[in-house]
Motif scaffolding. Structure first.
Motif, PDB file in Angstrom:
ATOM      1  N   ASN A  22       0.638  -3.184 -35.135  1.00 14.14           N
ATOM      2  CA  ASN A  22      -0.249  -2.557 -34.152  1.00 14.14           C
ATOM      3  C   ASN A  22       0.096  -3.052 -32.755  1.00 14.14           C
ATOM      4  N   PRO A  23       1.133  -2.483 -32.147  1.00 12.39           N
ATOM      5  CA  PRO A  23       1.583  -2.951 -30.831  1.00 12.39           C
ATOM      6  C   PRO A  23       0.594  -2.591 -29.726  1.00 12.39           C
ATOM      7  N   LYS A  24       0.675  -3.313 -28.620  1.00 13.12           N
ATOM      8  CA  LYS A  24      -0.126  -2.977 -27.446  1.00 13.12           C
ATOM      9  C   LYS A  24       0.420  -1.709 -26.792  1.00 13.12           C
ATOM     10  N   ILE A  25      -0.382  -1.138 -25.908  1.00 12.19           N
ATOM     11  CA  ILE A  25       0.055   0.032 -25.171  1.00 12.19           C
ATOM     12  C   ILE A  25       1.102  -0.397 -24.141  1.00 12.19           C
ATOM     13  N   THR A  26       2.180   0.361 -24.036  1.00  9.61           N
ATOM     14  CA  THR A  26       3.260   0.024 -23.106  1.00  9.61           C
ATOM     15  C   THR A  26       2.881   0.363 -21.666  1.00  9.61           C
ATOM     16  N   SER A  27       3.682  -0.117 -20.737  1.00  9.78           N
ATOM     17  CA  SER A  27       3.448   0.181 -19.319  1.00  9.78           C
ATOM     18  C   SER A  27       3.503   1.681 -19.056  1.00  9.78           C
ATOM     19  N   ALA A  28       4.442   2.377 -19.701  1.00  7.07           N
ATOM     20  CA  ALA A  28       4.559   3.828 -19.513  1.00  7.07           C
ATOM     21  C   ALA A  28       3.300   4.535 -20.003  1.00  7.07           C
ATOM     22  N   GLU A  29       2.788   4.099 -21.153  1.00  5.85           N
ATOM     23  CA  GLU A  29       1.595   4.731 -21.722  1.00  5.85           C
ATOM     24  C   GLU A  29       0.362   4.460 -20.874  1.00  5.85           C
ATOM     25  N   ILE A  30       0.199   3.218 -20.416  1.00  4.38           N
ATOM     26  CA  ILE A  30      -0.938   2.881 -19.554  1.00  4.38           C
ATOM     27  C   ILE A  30      -0.889   3.717 -18.279  1.00  4.38           C
ATOM     28  N   SER A  39       5.283   5.634 -27.250  1.00  2.00           N
ATOM     29  CA  SER A  39       5.773   5.172 -28.551  1.00  2.00           C
ATOM     30  C   SER A  39       4.670   5.069 -29.603  1.00  2.00           C
ATOM     31  N   ARG A  40       3.469   4.642 -29.206  1.00  2.87           N
ATOM     32  CA  ARG A  40       2.400   4.487 -30.191  1.00  2.87           C
ATOM     33  C   ARG A  40       1.932   5.838 -30.703  1.00  2.87           C
ATOM     34  N   GLU A  41       1.694   5.918 -31.996  1.00  4.27           N
ATOM     35  CA  GLU A  41       1.347   7.192 -32.623  1.00  4.27           C
ATOM     36  C   GLU A  41       0.069   7.792 -32.052  1.00  4.27           C
ATOM     37  N   VAL A  80      -1.242   7.376 -29.098  1.00 11.47           N
ATOM     38  CA  VAL A  80      -1.034   7.848 -27.728  1.00 11.47           C
ATOM     39  C   VAL A  80      -0.229   9.146 -27.740  1.00 11.47           C
ATOM     40  N   ARG A  81       0.776   9.217 -28.587  1.00 12.43           N
ATOM     41  CA  ARG A  81       1.551  10.456 -28.700  1.00 12.43           C
ATOM     42  C   ARG A  81       0.663  11.604 -29.160  1.00 12.43           C
ATOM     43  N   TYR A  82      -0.286  11.302 -30.045  1.00 14.48           N
ATOM     44  CA  TYR A  82      -1.232  12.329 -30.506  1.00 14.48           C
ATOM     45  C   TYR A  82      -2.077  12.840 -29.335  1.00 14.48           C
ATOM     46  N   LEU A  83      -2.543  11.919 -28.494  1.00 14.72           N
ATOM     47  CA  LEU A  83      -3.357  12.328 -27.345  1.00 14.72           C
ATOM     48  C   LEU A  83      -2.588  13.268 -26.427  1.00 14.72           C
ATOM     49  N   PHE A  84      -1.360  12.887 -26.097  1.00 18.16           N
ATOM     50  CA  PHE A  84      -0.608  13.716 -25.167  1.00 18.16           C
ATOM     51  C   PHE A  84      -0.218  15.052 -25.786  1.00 18.16           C
ATOM     52  N   LYS A  85      -0.021  15.102 -27.105  1.00 20.97           N
ATOM     53  CA  LYS A  85       0.217  16.388 -27.768  1.00 20.97           C
ATOM     54  C   LYS A  85      -1.034  17.260 -27.674  1.00 20.97           C
ATOM     55  N   ARG A  86      -2.189  16.648 -27.891  1.00 20.40           N
ATOM     56  CA  ARG A  86      -3.465  17.365 -27.790  1.00 20.40           C
ATOM     57  C   ARG A  86      -3.648  17.903 -26.366  1.00 20.40           C
ATOM     58  N   PHE A  87      -3.372  17.050 -25.373  1.00 17.31           N
ATOM     59  CA  PHE A  87      -3.524  17.472 -23.980  1.00 17.31           C
ATOM     60  C   PHE A  87      -2.557  18.611 -23.657  1.00 17.31           C
TER      61      PHE A  87
END
Length: 335
Positions: free
Chosen positions: A5-13, A116-118, A120-127
């Motif tokens: 369970n990695p932290k959110i990356t700088s790009a994602e934040i 990279s986090r699943e 977060v990728r789900y959120l951006f796909k939804r958006f």
């Protein structure tokens, strides 16, 4: 198997933070649009855009709270006056939604590609999916009402050819070859984006509470007007079709629907979008005169955006984006 369970990356934040702030602004703008629209056919599209923006804020809030990341202040009820009179036409509302949809499609596709986090990728796909629906619904509405501005047309190619003469790359003086379809497309996009920007800026200049800020918006309007003229000239030189002038009706209202803070942030956002479009256009334009024109306006819009950022800082309105730790400052604290 142990779950990683990695932290959110700088790009994602960064992308989530920017989305939150941008959507908090969009809610203010769209709420006033919905309050003042005259064509009831447009209301369901504005409502869908509003629902999507609220959904984004809710999901990002949940994620940031879970991760222990403070939510940005963004914009709220204090930044919009829903009782203010109508400032822009319904056609402007539709074209603004079209521009908003196009920008969202570009932003969310990039956001997913650098996440990279699943979850977060789900959120951006939804958006992205929500924005695609908004873009398609609004485009269909504009076409039905006869206000959709298409990219310029060219004759269909009738054969395959290869370039044999290096003069194809062009020069700054003398004869220049006709524009490529891609070059025409980027001229068209930049004309459209500049038209949206200058319409908003002219309206903002009319209602801004501060004279300095009003003058700043008028300066941006003049810059946008000059860009449209120069891009039009490039299309007209080759007798290409070009986007028709669009309805930029602004009412006589001097009652501000939005705070000066919101309008300044909106203008800086528009500038950033324009700079990004110029970068793409430079990469796609083989003719040197076109690349030089885009570079010229990239610098001008960049300088204009910097002036706007300075005004925001002077007023204490520039909310600091997520940043890496200043190690030098920490070291100096111990000395």
């Amino acid at each position: 198997m142990e779950h990683h369970n990695p932290k959110i990356t700088s790009a994602e934040i960064s992308m989530l933070w920017s989305t939150y702030v941008g959507d908090s602004m969009a809610i203010c703008i769209l709420s006033h649009f919905l309050q003042t629209t005259e064509d009831q056919d447009i209301n369901p599209i504005i409502e869908f855009a509003l629902e999507s923006a609220h959904d984004h804020l809710h999901l990002i809030s949940e994620l940031f709270t879970k991760e222990g990341i403070p939510l940005p202040n963004g914009f709220g009820k204090q930044d919009v006056n829903l009782q203010a009179k109508k400032l822009f036409s319904d056609v402007t509302y539709m074209r603004y939604l079209h521009h908003m949809g196009r920008t969202g499609l570009n932003t969310y596709s990039l956001a997913k590609s650098i996440s990279s986090r699943e979850d977060v990728r789900y959120l951006f796909k939804r958006f992205y999916d929500q924005t695609e629906t908004l873009y398609d619904r609004n485009t269909k509405m504009m076409q039905e009402k006869g206000v959709f501005i298409r990219s310029p047309y060219i004759s269909y190619p009738d054969k395959v050819e290869y370039i044999t003469d290096k003069s194809f790359l062009g020069g700054l003086l003398g004869h220049r070859r006709p524009l490529l379809a891609m070059e025409i497309a980027h001229c068209g996009v930049n004309i459209e984006v500049s038209n949206v920007a200058k319409t908003m800026l002219l309206g903002f200049s009319q209602v801004a509470q501060s004279k300095k800020i009003s003058d700043y918006f008028k300066e941006g309007y003049d810059l946008g007007k000059k860009m449209v003229e120069d891009f039009m000239i490039k299309l007209k030189e080759d007798d290409n079709s070009y986007p028709s002038t669009w309805d930029s009706t602004i009412t006589a209202s001097t009652e501000a629907p939005f705070s000066d803070k919101l309008m300044l942030f909106h203008t800086n956002t528009q500038s950033a979008i324009g700079i990004g479009d110029f970068g793409l256009a430079i990469a796609a334009s083989l003719r040197k005169d076109l690349a030089l024109l885009y570079e010229k306006y990239l610098l001008k819009v960049g300088a204009y955006a910097e002036d706007g950022a300075k005004i925001m800082i002077d007023h204490g309105w520039f909310e600091k984006p997520p940043q890496s730790i200043d190690r030098e400052a920490i070291r100096n604290q111990n000395k």
